[in-house]
Write a protein that holds these residues in place. Structure first.
Motif, PDB file in Angstrom:
ATOM      1  N   SER A  68      -6.215   4.516  -2.503  1.00 34.73           N
ATOM      2  CA  SER A  68      -5.118   5.292  -1.938  1.00 34.73           C
ATOM      3  C   SER A  68      -5.331   5.490  -0.447  1.00 34.73           C
ATOM      4  O   SER A  68      -6.450   5.677   0.024  1.00 34.73           O
ATOM      5  N   LEU A  69      -4.241   5.423   0.304  1.00 28.31           N
ATOM      6  CA  LEU A  69      -4.290   5.636   1.746  1.00 28.31           C
ATOM      7  C   LEU A  69      -3.832   7.042   2.077  1.00 28.31           C
ATOM      8  O   LEU A  69      -3.183   7.715   1.266  1.00 28.31           O
ATOM      9  N   GLU A  94      -5.442   1.350   7.387  1.00 29.42           N
ATOM     10  CA  GLU A  94      -6.469   0.691   6.582  1.00 29.42           C
ATOM     11  C   GLU A  94      -7.559   0.080   7.462  1.00 29.42           C
ATOM     12  O   GLU A  94      -8.748   0.134   7.141  1.00 29.42           O
ATOM     13  N   ASP A  95      -7.153  -0.498   8.596  1.00 28.52           N
ATOM     14  CA  ASP A  95      -8.104  -1.169   9.487  1.00 28.52           C
ATOM     15  C   ASP A  95      -8.545  -0.296  10.649  1.00 28.52           C
ATOM     16  O   ASP A  95      -9.247  -0.775  11.544  1.00 28.52           O
ATOM     17  N   ASP A  96      -8.122   0.962  10.658  1.00 30.14           N
ATOM     18  CA  ASP A  96      -8.597   1.960  11.627  1.00 30.14           C
ATOM     19  C   ASP A  96      -8.426   1.475  13.073  1.00 30.14           C
ATOM     20  O   ASP A  96      -9.393   1.327  13.826  1.00 30.14           O
ATOM     21  N   ARG A 153      -0.465   2.019  -3.659  1.00 26.46           N
ATOM     22  CA  ARG A 153      -1.415   2.945  -3.048  1.00 26.46           C
ATOM     23  C   ARG A 153      -0.750   3.808  -1.958  1.00 26.46           C
ATOM     24  O   ARG A 153      -1.354   4.754  -1.459  1.00 26.46           O
ATOM     25  N   HIS A 192       3.333  -1.799  -2.870  1.00 24.25           N
ATOM     26  CA  HIS A 192       1.954  -1.310  -2.750  1.00 24.25           C
ATOM     27  C   HIS A 192       1.878   0.088  -3.355  1.00 24.25           C
ATOM     28  O   HIS A 192       2.279   1.064  -2.716  1.00 24.25           O
ATOM     29  N   ALA A 248       0.625   1.335   7.361  1.00 24.70           N
ATOM     30  CA  ALA A 248      -0.463   1.331   6.376  1.00 24.70           C
ATOM     31  C   ALA A 248      -1.585   0.388   6.777  1.00 24.70           C
ATOM     32  O   ALA A 248      -2.771   0.711   6.631  1.00 24.70           O
ATOM     33  N   ARG A 249      -1.214  -0.771   7.312  1.00 22.61           N
ATOM     34  CA  ARG A 249      -2.227  -1.756   7.730  1.00 22.61           C
ATOM     35  C   ARG A 249      -3.100  -1.185   8.846  1.00 22.61           C
ATOM     36  O   ARG A 249      -4.326  -1.379   8.855  1.00 22.61           O
TER      37      ARG A 249
END
Length: 358
Positions: A2-3, A324-326, A33, A31, A320-321
């Motif tokens: 989950s994000l 996820e990749d900060d 999540r 998605h 979201a991407r």
């Protein structure tokens, strides 16, 4: 996995609640999540959610009594930020109630609110608006700035290049994106002093970073596939972007008119339909939707005001991407690697050039 929740300004865009909720629902179906904080008029959001039970189960509603219109000036938007759907979505990121904000509303207002609420990262003077553009190569390219800063000095352009390269590494997966400055020619003597100073400093900065600085590019070569990050000031970038989008619409309309001109042309259209569908896919801005304000202490994504549900879903996916990749941590690390002294040298070099020209 989950994000963090994504705050969606449900009242933004040309259509408003219906499309924003449909887009979030489509993103959720793709998605599972994703979780959402839907910000706006509570009754309208609840009504829109009736058709999307999957999204309703993954969302919380934050009621906002006010909205920002396309005609509102940034100064007006700032004064009303605490009560508007756009302002409350961005402030949810500031407060930690959401990881990112997505809005299809007034770009100038969104920039002003985001900059005041989230502030810029250490080492960044100004945030920049970056977007993905289609190319003839294997990857989309990142272009910035697209309108946030109409006038920029060499230091700003160097910072934009560092941020754009970090963004490109996330969205394209390239280890060392090819970076170029937009100019009126590719020769080193072309362009303004600001461009030449920025180019000189980027040659040295690239040695410390995972990027390849390849000098200048011209506007007609942006989409050829030989560059991954195009850097410019917001004035030139906005003009270039609108020229590219206008040309894409022109080509699409011209093809549509040509295929409808005669029976033979209509038959030709049926035969060539797979090719025209591929062209339509590449030219559709909804497939590349989701511009990002780079350089902030948080993720804010700007959707096209005219985006459909697919476009909104793609903007949510961009947010979201980056979570996820900060992205913000990556940009901060790259800035630290180059060092503040190098960026200060950029401004000293620009001043020296100006004095020499005088």
């Amino acid at each position: 996995m989950s994000l963090p929740r994504i705050a969606v300004d449900a009242m933004g865009g040309d259509v408003g609640v219906r499309v924003m909720v449909e887009g979030a629902a489509l993103a959720r179906r793709r998605h599972d999540r994703f979780k959402f904080l839907l910000v706006g008029d509570e009754e309208q959001i609840k009504a829109a959610l009736e058709n999307h039970p999957n999204l309703r189960a993954a969302s919380e509603i934050l009621h906002a009594p006010d909205t920002i219109s396309g005609e509102d000036k940034p100064s007006q938007a700032l004064r009303r930020a605490k009560s508007t759907s756009m302002g409350m979505a961005v402030n949810a990121v500031k407060a930690g109630h959401a990881g990112a904000a997505v809005s299809a509303g007034n770009t100038g207002a969104l920039m002003a609110i985001s900059k005041l609420a989230l502030r810029t990262l250490p080492g960044i003077d100004r945030p920049a608006l970056a977007a993905l553009l289609p190319t003839l190569g294997e990857n989309d390219l990142v272009m910035l700035d697209l309108g946030a800063n109409t006038e920029c000095d060499a230091r700003n352009l160097v910072q934009f290049a560092i941020m754009g390269a970090a963004y490109s590494r996330i969205v394209t997966g390239l280890e060392s994106p090819r970076v170029r400055l937009l100019n009126i020619g590719t020769e080193e003597i072309k362009g303004t002093d600001v461009l030449r100073v920025a180019a000189n400093d980027l040659k040295h900065a690239a040695d410390e970073l995972a990027m390849s600085f390849e000098g200048f590019t011209e506007a007609d070569k942006i989409n050829r596939g030989n560059v991954d990050v195009v850097v410019t000031d917001g004035f030139s970038g906005n003009i270039a972007l609108k020229a590219v989008e206008g040309t894409a619409r022109f080509v699409a309309d011209l093809l549509r008119r040509s295929f409808a001109s005669s029976l033979r042309s209509k038959i030709g259209f049926l035969i060539s339909r797979p090719a025209t569908e591929l062209l339509k896919h590449h030219l559709d801005p909804n497939n590349h939707n989701g511009a990002v304000f780079l350089g902030l202490n948080g993720v804010v994504v700007k959707s096209h005001g005219s985006a459909n549900a697919l476009g909104v879903a793609n903007a949510v996916a961009v947010a979201a991407r980056l979570l996820e990749d900060d992205l913000t941590t990556r940009i901060a690390a790259d800035l630290a690697r180059v060092g503040a002294d190098s960026l200060r040298q950029t401004n000293r070099s620009a001043r020296a050039k100006g004095e020499g020209a005088a």
